[in-house]
Design a protein around this motif. Structure first.
Motif, PDB file in Angstrom:
ATOM      1  N   SER A  33       0.952  -1.107   0.050  1.00 40.43           N
ATOM      2  CA  SER A  33       0.013   0.099   0.279  1.00 40.43           C
ATOM      3  C   SER A  33       0.780   1.295   0.079  1.00 40.43           C
ATOM      4  CB  SER A  33      -0.950  -0.138   1.343  1.00 40.43           C
ATOM      5  OG  SER A  33      -0.251  -0.123   2.381  1.00 40.43           O
ATOM      6  N   SER A  34       2.147   1.240   0.507  1.00 39.52           N
ATOM      7  CA  SER A  34       3.128   2.587   0.223  1.00 39.52           C
ATOM      8  C   SER A  34       3.874   2.572  -0.885  1.00 39.52           C
ATOM      9  CB  SER A  34       4.069   2.272   1.432  1.00 39.52           C
ATOM     10  OG  SER A  34       3.295   2.372   2.712  1.00 39.52           O
ATOM     11  N   PHE A  35       3.760   1.376  -1.695  1.00 36.48           N
ATOM     12  CA  PHE A  35       4.616   1.266  -3.058  1.00 36.48           C
ATOM     13  C   PHE A  35       4.067   2.454  -4.044  1.00 36.48           C
ATOM     14  CE2 PHE A  35       5.578  -0.409  -7.080  1.00 36.48           C
ATOM     15  CZ  PHE A  35       7.156  -0.378  -7.054  1.00 36.48           C
ATOM     16  N   PRO A  36       2.954   2.934  -4.109  1.00 34.97           N
ATOM     17  CA  PRO A  36       2.593   4.012  -5.174  1.00 34.97           C
ATOM     18  C   PRO A  36       3.207   5.222  -4.485  1.00 34.97           C
ATOM     19  CG  PRO A  36       0.659   2.711  -4.577  1.00 34.97           C
ATOM     20  CD  PRO A  36       1.571   2.065  -3.790  1.00 34.97           C
ATOM     21  N   TYR A  37       3.280   5.521  -3.238  1.00 32.05           N
ATOM     22  CA  TYR A  37       4.208   6.714  -2.772  1.00 32.05           C
ATOM     23  C   TYR A  37       5.565   6.596  -3.064  1.00 32.05           C
ATOM     24  CZ  TYR A  37      -0.500   7.282  -0.525  1.00 32.05           C
ATOM     25  OH  TYR A  37      -1.804   7.447  -0.350  1.00 32.05           O
ATOM     26  N   ASP A  38       6.199   5.286  -2.807  1.00 30.26           N
ATOM     27  CA  ASP A  38       7.703   5.117  -3.065  1.00 30.26           C
ATOM     28  C   ASP A  38       7.882   5.411  -4.370  1.00 30.26           C
ATOM     29  OD1 ASP A  38       7.467   5.008  -0.024  1.00 30.26           O
ATOM     30  OD2 ASP A  38       7.417   2.741   0.019  1.00 30.26           O
ATOM     31  N   TYR A  39       7.170   4.646  -5.192  1.00 33.05           N
ATOM     32  CA  TYR A  39       7.487   4.386  -6.807  1.00 33.05           C
ATOM     33  C   TYR A  39       8.360   5.611  -7.362  1.00 33.05           C
ATOM     34  CZ  TYR A  39       7.392   2.857 -11.523  1.00 33.05           C
ATOM     35  OH  TYR A  39       8.033   2.300 -12.808  1.00 33.05           O
ATOM     36  N   ASN A  40       7.575   6.736  -7.092  1.00 30.87           N
ATOM     37  CA  ASN A  40       8.102   8.078  -7.961  1.00 30.87           C
ATOM     38  C   ASN A  40       9.321   8.578  -7.066  1.00 30.87           C
ATOM     39  OD1 ASN A  40       6.385   7.987 -10.117  1.00 30.87           O
ATOM     40  ND2 ASN A  40       4.693   8.648  -8.738  1.00 30.87           N
ATOM     41  N   VAL A  41       9.421   8.070  -5.858  1.00 30.01           N
ATOM     42  CA  VAL A  41      10.672   8.782  -5.370  1.00 30.01           C
ATOM     43  C   VAL A  41      11.958   8.057  -5.404  1.00 30.01           C
ATOM     44  CG1 VAL A  41      11.473   9.209  -2.898  1.00 30.01           C
ATOM     45  CG2 VAL A  41       9.181   9.705  -3.445  1.00 30.01           C
ATOM     46  N   ILE A  42      11.755   6.626  -5.689  1.00 25.98           N
ATOM     47  CA  ILE A  42      13.007   5.969  -6.037  1.00 25.98           C
ATOM     48  C   ILE A  42      13.197   5.172  -7.290  1.00 25.98           C
ATOM     49  CG2 ILE A  42      13.591   5.597  -3.485  1.00 25.98           C
ATOM     50  CD1 ILE A  42      12.386   2.907  -3.748  1.00 25.98           C
ATOM     51  N   ILE A  64      12.568  -7.106  10.901  1.00 26.70           N
ATOM     52  CA  ILE A  64      12.180  -6.446  11.702  1.00 26.70           C
ATOM     53  C   ILE A  64      13.136  -5.267  12.303  1.00 26.70           C
ATOM     54  CG2 ILE A  64      12.106  -6.633  14.293  1.00 26.70           C
ATOM     55  CD1 ILE A  64      10.634  -9.218  14.186  1.00 26.70           C
ATOM     56  N   THR A  65      14.547  -5.745  12.005  1.00 23.77           N
ATOM     57  CA  THR A  65      15.649  -4.769  12.364  1.00 23.77           C
ATOM     58  C   THR A  65      15.355  -3.494  11.357  1.00 23.77           C
ATOM     59  OG1 THR A  65      17.078  -6.473  12.770  1.00 23.77           O
ATOM     60  CG2 THR A  65      18.153  -4.345  12.313  1.00 23.77           C
ATOM     61  N   VAL A  66      15.247  -3.905   9.837  1.00 22.77           N
ATOM     62  CA  VAL A  66      15.102  -2.779   8.924  1.00 22.77           C
ATOM     63  C   VAL A  66      13.680  -1.814   9.397  1.00 22.77           C
ATOM     64  CG1 VAL A  66      14.241  -2.398   6.817  1.00 22.77           C
ATOM     65  CG2 VAL A  66      16.223  -3.908   7.045  1.00 22.77           C
ATOM     66  N   TYR A  67      12.819  -2.474   9.872  1.00 22.02           N
ATOM     67  CA  TYR A  67      11.487  -1.713  10.292  1.00 22.02           C
ATOM     68  C   TYR A  67      11.953  -1.032  11.663  1.00 22.02           C
ATOM     69  CZ  TYR A  67       7.117  -1.183  12.820  1.00 22.02           C
ATOM     70  OH  TYR A  67       6.161  -0.517  13.323  1.00 22.02           O
ATOM     71  N   GLY A  76      12.337   6.739  10.588  1.00 24.62           N
ATOM     72  CA  GLY A  76      12.184   7.681   9.617  1.00 24.62           C
ATOM     73  C   GLY A  76      10.895   8.458   9.912  1.00 24.62           C
ATOM     74  N   LEU A  77       9.800   7.657  10.029  1.00 25.22           N
ATOM     75  CA  LEU A  77       8.525   8.222  10.342  1.00 25.22           C
ATOM     76  C   LEU A  77       8.598   9.173  11.485  1.00 25.22           C
ATOM     77  CD1 LEU A  77       5.984   4.941  10.590  1.00 25.22           C
ATOM     78  CD2 LEU A  77       6.040   6.942   8.871  1.00 25.22           C
ATOM     79  N   THR A  81      16.364  11.864   3.110  1.00 24.21           N
ATOM     80  CA  THR A  81      15.777  11.012   3.996  1.00 24.21           C
ATOM     81  C   THR A  81      14.463  10.240   3.519  1.00 24.21           C
ATOM     82  OG1 THR A  81      16.239  12.562   5.601  1.00 24.21           O
ATOM     83  CG2 THR A  81      14.207  11.117   6.062  1.00 24.21           C
ATOM     84  N   LEU A  82      13.643  10.868   2.775  1.00 27.40           N
ATOM     85  CA  LEU A  82      12.540  10.144   1.858  1.00 27.40           C
ATOM     86  C   LEU A  82      12.863   9.033   1.099  1.00 27.40           C
ATOM     87  CD1 LEU A  82      10.287  13.433   1.490  1.00 27.40           C
ATOM     88  CD2 LEU A  82       9.929  11.528   2.988  1.00 27.40           C
ATOM     89  N   ARG A  83      14.151   9.086   0.267  1.00 26.17           N
ATOM     90  CA  ARG A  83      14.427   8.086  -0.566  1.00 26.17           C
ATOM     91  C   ARG A  83      15.014   6.870   0.553  1.00 26.17           C
ATOM     92  NH1 ARG A  83      17.571  12.227  -4.010  1.00 26.17           N
ATOM     93  NH2 ARG A  83      16.321  12.427  -5.887  1.00 26.17           N
ATOM     94  N   VAL A  84      15.631   7.162   1.451  1.00 25.11           N
ATOM     95  CA  VAL A  84      15.922   5.981   2.210  1.00 25.11           C
ATOM     96  C   VAL A  84      14.798   5.461   2.944  1.00 25.11           C
ATOM     97  CG1 VAL A  84      17.104   5.706   4.722  1.00 25.11           C
ATOM     98  CG2 VAL A  84      18.429   7.173   2.976  1.00 25.11           C
ATOM     99  N   PHE A  85      13.735   6.137   3.261  1.00 23.44           N
ATOM    100  CA  PHE A  85      12.526   5.449   3.801  1.00 23.44           C
ATOM    101  C   PHE A  85      11.934   4.817   2.604  1.00 23.44           C
ATOM    102  CE2 PHE A  85       8.254   5.042   4.773  1.00 23.44           C
ATOM    103  CZ  PHE A  85       8.202   5.008   6.165  1.00 23.44           C
ATOM    104  N   ALA A  86      11.946   5.100   1.363  1.00 27.34           N
ATOM    105  CA  ALA A  86      11.289   4.298   0.419  1.00 27.34           C
ATOM    106  C   ALA A  86      12.297   3.181   0.038  1.00 27.34           C
ATOM    107  CB  ALA A  86      11.067   5.306  -0.554  1.00 27.34           C
ATOM    108  N   ALA A  87      13.543   3.546  -0.036  1.00 28.89           N
ATOM    109  CA  ALA A  87      14.307   2.178  -0.166  1.00 28.89           C
ATOM    110  C   ALA A  87      14.292   1.247   0.867  1.00 28.89           C
ATOM    111  CB  ALA A  87      15.790   2.514  -0.352  1.00 28.89           C
ATOM    112  N   SER A  88      14.016   1.718   2.226  1.00 23.16           N
ATOM    113  CA  SER A  88      13.862   0.540   3.402  1.00 23.16           C
ATOM    114  C   SER A  88      12.615  -0.260   3.105  1.00 23.16           C
ATOM    115  CB  SER A  88      13.839   1.235   4.485  1.00 23.16           C
ATOM    116  OG  SER A  88      14.996   2.090   4.770  1.00 23.16           O
TER     117      SER A  88
END
Length: 187
Positions: free
Chosen positions: A15-24, A94-97, A104-105, A133-140
């Motif tokens: 559900s977060s992928f549409p937001y992350d897609y155009n960022v990374i 879990i560690t990445v989360y 990041g949140l 920061t937003l790219r790292v979040f999306a990549a995570s």
């Protein structure tokens, strides 16, 4: 139990992928800042959601962890290999989360990235820009999704290996019964 937890977590990431897609993944035409604003607003909305939302997610994550640990109790060799590797991947997820997504949140909601004015100038090197920061979040999110897909692949591999082993054992037993039946006919 753990399969459901992994699928639940993957659904949230999807559900977060549409937001992350155009960022990374793409460089859309027009101002890129629009996509960063959309992702930032989405993350702020998620972080401001009622506490029950994060509690449900954490219960599901804990349930998945409990599922892996119970499968490893008095485990066979196949369980040790497949479930052990799955547990390692799950713990990596879990560690990445915890380290990237939760942190990041908090950073996005506070808006402290890149704002050196908030802190002393001597710590200016400790801050990364808003876009980074937003790219790292999306990549995570993407890394976490790949790790969880890896867990599903390992579990599917375990299922396939067990079914193949059962089929081979059944075939050997049938041949043994045929050999015994042929031996009785000769007598």
């Amino acid at each position: 139990m753990h399969f459901s937890a992994v699928c639940f977590f993957l659904g949230i990431l999807f559900s977060s992928f549409p937001y992350d897609y155009n960022v990374i993944w793409t460089t859309p035409e027009g101002p890129r800042d629009v996509y960063f604003n959309i992702l930032e607003d989405h993350l702020k909305f998620l972080h401001a959601s009622p506490p029950i939302i994060s509690r449900i997610l954490h219960i599901v994550i804990g349930t998945g962890l409990l599922g892996f640990l119970t499968k490893l109790y008095k485990a066979s060799q196949a369980n040790m290999l497949f479930d052990g590797a799955s547990l390692v991947l799950y713990m990596a997820g879990i560690t990445v989360y915890i380290t990237n997504i939760v942190k990041g949140l908090r950073v996005v909601t506070a808006g402290i990235y890149g704002n050196v004015d908030i802190k002393e100038d001597e710590n200016a090197d400790d801050y990364i820009s808003r876009e980074d920061t937003l790219r790292v979040f999306a990549a995570s999110n993407t890394i976490l999704a790949l790790v969880l897909v890896g867990v599903l692949v390992l579990q599917a591999g375990q299922w396939y290996a067990l079914r193949k082993e059962e089929a081979e054992i059944k075939e050997i037993e049938e041949k043994e019964q045929e050999r015994k039946a042929a031996g009785k006919k000769k007598q």
